[in-house]
Enzyme design. Structure first.
Site, PDB file in Angstrom:
ATOM      1  N   GLU A  94     -10.515  -2.585   4.383  1.00  0.00           N
ATOM      2  CA  GLU A  94      -9.112  -1.834   4.592  1.00  0.00           C
ATOM      3  C   GLU A  94      -9.152  -0.496   4.119  1.00  0.00           C
ATOM      4  O   GLU A  94      -9.720  -0.236   3.005  1.00  0.00           O
ATOM      5  CB  GLU A  94      -7.911  -2.746   4.151  1.00  0.00           C
ATOM      6  CG  GLU A  94      -8.082  -4.290   4.787  1.00  0.00           C
ATOM      7  CD  GLU A  94      -7.038  -5.077   4.084  1.00  0.00           C
ATOM      8  OE1 GLU A  94      -6.399  -5.861   5.234  1.00  0.00           O
ATOM      9  OE2 GLU A  94      -6.482  -5.263   3.093  1.00  0.00           O
ATOM     10  N   ASP A 111       0.763  -1.424  -0.153  1.00  0.00           N
ATOM     11  CA  ASP A 111      -0.075  -0.092   0.092  1.00  0.00           C
ATOM     12  C   ASP A 111       0.832   1.314  -0.054  1.00  0.00           C
ATOM     13  O   ASP A 111       1.675   1.448   0.715  1.00  0.00           O
ATOM     14  CB  ASP A 111      -0.789   0.075   1.342  1.00  0.00           C
ATOM     15  CG  ASP A 111      -1.668  -1.198   1.481  1.00  0.00           C
ATOM     16  OD1 ASP A 111      -1.425  -2.134   0.872  1.00  0.00           O
ATOM     17  OD2 ASP A 111      -2.255  -1.345   2.730  1.00  0.00           O
TER      18      ASP A 111
END
Ligand code: FRU
Length: 515
Positions: free
Chosen positions: A223, A24
């Site tokens: 998420e 990420d």
């Protein structure tokens, strides 16, 4: 000199680390002439583990300089991990609400998920094994070196009703909420499909104010939430809030995906607009490879710029790249537009990407597409990266579009419109290497609306991926592809009927690592 990133499949339009594993994007913030990109990084291996925050900076969001680790994994004398640094965000505390700053030198403050595999105490606070808690670190030297706050973690566990979720409480996104002069935080109780909202005056003391979800797609974990306010149709008086949530698995192309909700945020909680046609998920990207996307804080010009991880948890650990794994996307500018009676998120690739154009390989105002495959003769041999723009007129064809391949090979990625499905699609079943995962070779489709019989398409063809922006940018598909190296071969195709293109341009682009 910096080593040139020139290996097979090495992205030439967006950031990938020199070596090892990345996931990420984290801590996206603009400060003092630099766009910061922190990211989930394994400094020791090309698969997930030892999670740390890597760091790169750029003046223009195109050309990046990789810097030393910002927040390295912590281990005990026996080599066991004591703390990992999971995803989070960063702000610049201009008003020194936290007290971390110095006169004339505001602190850059990162809020991250601290992961503690083993039971321990931290700053006098007992921590259970497996805890995910929210912690702070700050930097007084433009993000180069970091100090962890001595009172960490600042949110040691989820709010009361979700106390049992302490192992799945993560990905804090902080931003300044101007109407109440306070900090707001979005985070998740991942397994419960909840976005949780908090407020703070000083980044240190947080109050839980609201929650949203489950809604839309709730198949996998939730998420990396983000919450952004955007004008509708460019009208500053008509603003809506967009809640962005990553979901894994359960994405539209299988595995990881991103959904969004349009609604209102009152400083405490998010409420979804009810004028939507259905409660179905709205997908931010319909390809297989766009996940964990979040936006920049403090981007100049109030631009809302989103960066996503161009991979999918289904196969991220086995993609055939070395000595690194995974790239971030080119930043995308977000907007809201009323289309077909609904307020929709629209995305465009970073405008500055046009500055990379090096040569016009082909340009035609109008061209018919007969049934079959018709090669386009490019002036000059050019390898990816390329940019393709066109307005496709599917006409009577059952399928029509463009194939982007490698000259002298049978490999191509097909981007087309499917009339029966009313869908735009990316078909990577003939695109190149796919054996590393049984689900990789696939076709990914997204709903597409023809307006005046046309579908505008803008395609960025990088080494290792294609990104398709369709229509007004309300439909986007990002797919990794691993084709044989070599000059591009482009053809148009139609099936069972006549189609056409208008204003087809094919540009070669410069590499961000070379120009
Ligand atoms: C999303 C994610 C986050 C987490 C990070 C760990 O891809 O699972 O929820 O913080 O990756 O690397």
């Amino acid at each position: 000199p910096a080593p040139v990133r020139d290996e097979p499949f090495r992205p030439q339009l967006s950031f990938s680390p020199q070596r090892n594993w990345m996931n990420d994007p984290n801590g996206l913030v603009y400060h003092d002439g630099e766009y910061h990109l922190f990211y989930q990084y394994n400094p020791n291996k090309d698969t997930w583990g030892d999670m740390s925050w890597g760091h790169a900076v750029s003046a223009d969001l195109l050309h990046w300089t990789e810097l030393p680790l910002a927040l390295p994994v912590e281990k005990d004398a026996g080599g066991e991990i004591t703390q990992m640094f999971f995803s989070g965000s960063a702000v610049v505390d201009h008003a020194n609400t936290s007290g971390f700053g110095k006169p004339g030198n505001p602190a850059m403050v990162a809020m991250y998920t601290a992961v503690f595999p083993q039971a321990r105490t931290l700053n006098g606070k007992p921590i259970r094994a497996g805890t995910q808690a929210q912690s702070l670190a700050y930097s007084l030297d433009r993000g180069r070196t970091w100090t962890q706050y001595a009172g960490n973690p600042v949110i040691p566990e989820p709010p009361g009703p979700y106390a049992a979720e302490y192992r799945d409480f993560r990905d804090p996104k902080v931003f300044w909420y101007e109407p109440e002069h306070k900090w707001v935080l979005a985070t998740v109780a991942a397994q419960r499909h909840k976005a949780l909202f908090y407020s703070s005056r000083d980044l240190i003391h947080w109050e839980w104010t609201g929650e949203f979800g489950p809604a839309g797609a709730a198949g996998g974990v939730w998420e990396c939430p983000d919450l952004v306010e955007l004008p509708v149709d460019g009208d500053p008086a008509r603003r809506r809030w967009v809640l962005i949530v990553s979901i894994n698995p359960g994405g539209p192309a299988g595995g990881s995906g991103m959904q969004y909700f349009v609604g209102d945020f009152d400083g405490k909680t998010f409420t979804r607009d009810r004028n939507v046609a259905s409660d179905d998920a709205r997908w931010l990207d319909y390809g297989a490879d766009f996940y964990a996307g979040v936006t920049y804080n403090d981007a100049p010009g109030n631009r809302r710029l989103l960066v996503g991880w161009m991979n999918n948890w289904d196969y991220a650990g086995t993609v055939p790249t070395a000595p690194w794994r995974s790239a971030q996307s080119l930043p995308r500018e977000l907007g809201l537009r009323t289309l077909d009676g609904q307020v929709k998120l629209v995305q465009q690739p970073l405008a500055q990407v046009q500055a990379l154009r090096s040569g016009l390989l082909y340009s035609v105002p109008a061209r018919a597409i007969a049934p079959g495959v018709q090669p386009v003769s490019l002036n000059g041999a050019a390898n990816a990266p390329l940019e393709v723009r066109m307005r496709l007129q599917p006409g009577t064809a059952a399928r029509s579009g463009i194939r982007l391949g490698t000259a002298g090979t049978s490999a191509y990625t097909e981007i087309g419109y499917d009339a029966a499905q009313r869908a735009v699609y990316v078909d990577r079943t003939h695109a190149g290497e796919a054996r590393f995962h049984p689900q990789f070779a696939a076709r990914h489709a997204a709903p597409a609306v023809l307006r005046d019989g046309e579908l505008p398409l803008r395609v960025l063809v990088d080494r290792g991926s294609v990104t398709v922006f369709a229509g007004e940018g309300e439909t986007v598909l990002t797919d990794q592809v691993f084709p044989p190296a070599g000059p591009a071969a482009v053809s148009l195709f139609g099936v069972d009927g006549d189609a056409a293109v208008r204003d087809l341009d094919v540009w070669s682009l410069n590499s961000i690592w070379k120009d």
